[in-house]
Design an enzyme around this catalytic site. Structure first.
Site, mmCIF file in Angstrom:
data_model
loop_
_atom_site.group_PDB
_atom_site.id
_atom_site.type_symbol
_atom_site.label_atom_id
_atom_site.label_comp_id
_atom_site.label_asym_id
_atom_site.label_seq_id
_atom_site.Cartn_x
_atom_site.Cartn_y
_atom_site.Cartn_z
ATOM 1 N N GLY A 227 1.936 -7.307 2.923
ATOM 2 C CA GLY A 227 0.596 -7.871 2.956
ATOM 3 C C GLY A 227 -0.441 -6.791 2.722
ATOM 4 O O GLY A 227 -0.112 -5.603 2.634
ATOM 5 N N GLY A 229 -4.337 -4.665 3.212
ATOM 6 C CA GLY A 229 -5.304 -4.205 4.198
ATOM 7 C C GLY A 229 -4.812 -3.135 5.144
ATOM 8 O O GLY A 229 -3.668 -2.674 5.090
ATOM 9 N N CYS A 255 7.127 -3.311 4.218
ATOM 10 C CA CYS A 255 5.768 -2.907 3.846
ATOM 11 C C CYS A 255 4.786 -3.057 5.008
ATOM 12 O O CYS A 255 4.894 -2.337 5.989
ATOM 13 C CB CYS A 255 5.321 -3.666 2.593
ATOM 14 S SG CYS A 255 3.931 -2.902 1.741
ATOM 15 N N GLY A 299 -1.024 1.459 0.664
ATOM 16 C CA GLY A 299 -2.022 2.515 0.769
ATOM 17 C C GLY A 299 -2.055 3.171 2.129
ATOM 18 O O GLY A 299 -2.831 4.102 2.359
ATOM 19 N N TYR A 300 -1.214 2.688 3.070
ATOM 20 C CA TYR A 300 -1.131 3.244 4.419
ATOM 21 C C TYR A 300 0.314 3.632 4.706
ATOM 22 O O TYR A 300 1.236 3.114 4.073
ATOM 23 C CB TYR A 300 -1.608 2.227 5.459
ATOM 24 C CG TYR A 300 -3.089 1.941 5.393
ATOM 25 C CD1 TYR A 300 -3.980 2.548 6.271
ATOM 26 C CD2 TYR A 300 -3.606 1.053 4.452
ATOM 27 C CE1 TYR A 300 -5.349 2.293 6.210
ATOM 28 C CE2 TYR A 300 -4.967 0.791 4.377
ATOM 29 C CZ TYR A 300 -5.830 1.412 5.262
ATOM 30 O OH TYR A 300 -7.177 1.161 5.199
ATOM 31 N N HIS A 340 9.994 -2.076 -1.204
ATOM 32 C CA HIS A 340 10.337 -3.482 -1.430
ATOM 33 C C HIS A 340 11.773 -3.639 -1.931
ATOM 34 O O HIS A 340 12.036 -3.520 -3.126
ATOM 35 C CB HIS A 340 9.371 -4.107 -2.439
ATOM 36 C CG HIS A 340 8.013 -4.366 -1.880
ATOM 37 N ND1 HIS A 340 7.686 -5.555 -1.274
ATOM 38 C CD2 HIS A 340 6.920 -3.588 -1.804
ATOM 39 C CE1 HIS A 340 6.430 -5.499 -0.850
ATOM 40 N NE2 HIS A 340 5.946 -4.304 -1.164
ATOM 41 N N GLU A 342 13.372 -6.302 -2.272
ATOM 42 C CA GLU A 342 13.486 -7.534 -3.062
ATOM 43 C C GLU A 342 12.879 -7.378 -4.453
ATOM 44 O O GLU A 342 12.777 -8.351 -5.208
ATOM 45 C CB GLU A 342 12.778 -8.677 -2.326
ATOM 46 C CG GLU A 342 11.283 -8.801 -2.557
ATOM 47 C CD GLU A 342 10.436 -7.647 -2.036
ATOM 48 O OE1 GLU A 342 9.289 -7.494 -2.468
ATOM 49 O OE2 GLU A 342 10.930 -6.891 -1.164
#
Length: 365
Positions: A227, A229, A255, A299-300, A340, A342
């Protein structure tokens, strides 16, 4: 491309202006500018909810050469705020091609720009760090000061609530071997398909679903998805995960799910300078003493030294910068990865992690 192309501009937060040509939708859009290094998979990237709030730059110079089809999307729409490419192909060639990249962007109302030096832009982001920016087909010079104020004020907030499903739904398998509850933080379709292929009947629930509601479904396992943010802003979700950990139900996180579970277990996360995005990221599995090429979009990162060694151990590291790419927990049946497994359009080297999740549920049963 036919006719005289319309001008488009990129305005960066540092005041830089880059002139190019418009493609896709026209107008003005502001977002966080990031780059992805994959040679293929542009359709999957455009429809990945993890790109919510971001303007995506493709480092590979030619995009759209195999077109768009109805099979490869990771969700029902495009989530990017804008799209930056060196060149787009107006005559795609592939037996599955149903649409062109330009038409797709117009249909999805995604503002694009082409004909720029994406290598130079990528280098700027690598040196300066991810920055906010704008794509516009308007007169950027006349409104530059006004635009710069808007760009500098832009933040990606409440991202998970914007991309998660509105209500639970079921996705069953042919075998019906396991019951999995998947917490949707902005899931990619291939996570769901990977579970179904392995005999999992999946109940997809909104990301903010309470732990008590999830456990009431008596799942054999819990899937935490990717996801967008800042993971640390999801305070209520983190509290729910603390309760789910106590239940002992097997958990697999990918993730953002990886980051959220680490936060729930007392670790910390930080923003990377320019993130990891693309299908060519090397990751070492410390348990197997083997390096895999992975697909990533984040990004984190979890800070390895903030993870309590009595609670969990780092299982994977990024070969390029040694950041944490996986955690194996000792106090509960859970493991998570930053990349990832998948991945579509690939690579599929780490799909074995779904089998590990199946084994974990089998043992728990």
């Amino acid at each position: 491309m036919t006719g005289t192309p319309k001008k488009a501009f990129i305005l960066l937060a540092d005041g830089s202006v880059i002139e190019g040509e418009s493609f896709g939708a026209e107008g003005t859009t502001i977002g966080e500018i990031v780059f992805a290094t994959g040679m293929t998979g542009y359709q999957e990237m455009l429809t990945d909810p993890s790109y919510y709030g971001q303007i995506l730059t493709q480092t590979y110079p030619l995009i759209g050469n195999y077109g768009i089809n109805s099979f490869d999307s990771e969700s029902g729409k495009s989530w990017v705020k804008g799209y930056i490419v060196r060149e787009w192909c107006d005559e795609p060639s592939n037996f599955r091609c149903e649409n062109g990249i330009n038409n797709f962007l117009k249909e999805q109302n995604v503002i694009g720009i082409c004909g720029i030096d994406t290598r130079a832009l990528t280098r700027k982001i690598r040196e300066s760090g991810v920055m906010n920016g704008m794509i516009t087909t308007e007169d950027v010079i006349a409104k530059k000061d006004e635009y710069l104020t808007q760009i500098k004020e832009y933040v990606i907030a409440d991202a998970v609530n914007h991309v998660t499903c509105e209500k639970p739904f079921e996705a069953v398998s042919e075998q019906h071997d396991y019951k999995v509850v998947m917490m949707d933080f902005g899931y990619k379709a291939n996570i769901l398909k990977s579970l179904q292929k392995r005999g999992c009947d999946v109940t997809v629930v909104p990301g903010g679903t309470k732990a008590s509601e999830i456990l009431a479904k008596k799942p054999d396992g819990i899937m935490l998805t990717n996801g967008p943010g800042d993971p640390a802003e999801n305070v209520e979700i983190i509290e729910n995960l603390k309760e789910l950990v106590k239940s002992g139900v097997p958990i697999f996180g990918i993730c953002l799910g990886h980051q959220l579970l680490a936060l729930a277990q007392g670790a910390k996360t930080s923003k990377l300078k320019y993130g990891h995005r693309g299908g060519n990221q090397p990751v070492k599995d410390l348990l197997k003493d083997r390096t895999y090429i992975t697909s990533q979009n984040h990004g984190y990162a979890v800070l390895s030294d903030t993870l309590n060694p009595e609670i969990g151990t780092v299982s994977h590291i990024n070969v390029n910068d040694n950041t944490c790419e996986g955690v194996l927990y000792k106090n509960t049946r859970a493991f998570t990865v930053q990349f990832h497994p998948e991945a579509s359009a690939g690579p599929m080297d780490t799909a074995y992690l779904f089998d590990r999740f199946i084994d974990l549920m089998k043992e728990a049963k």
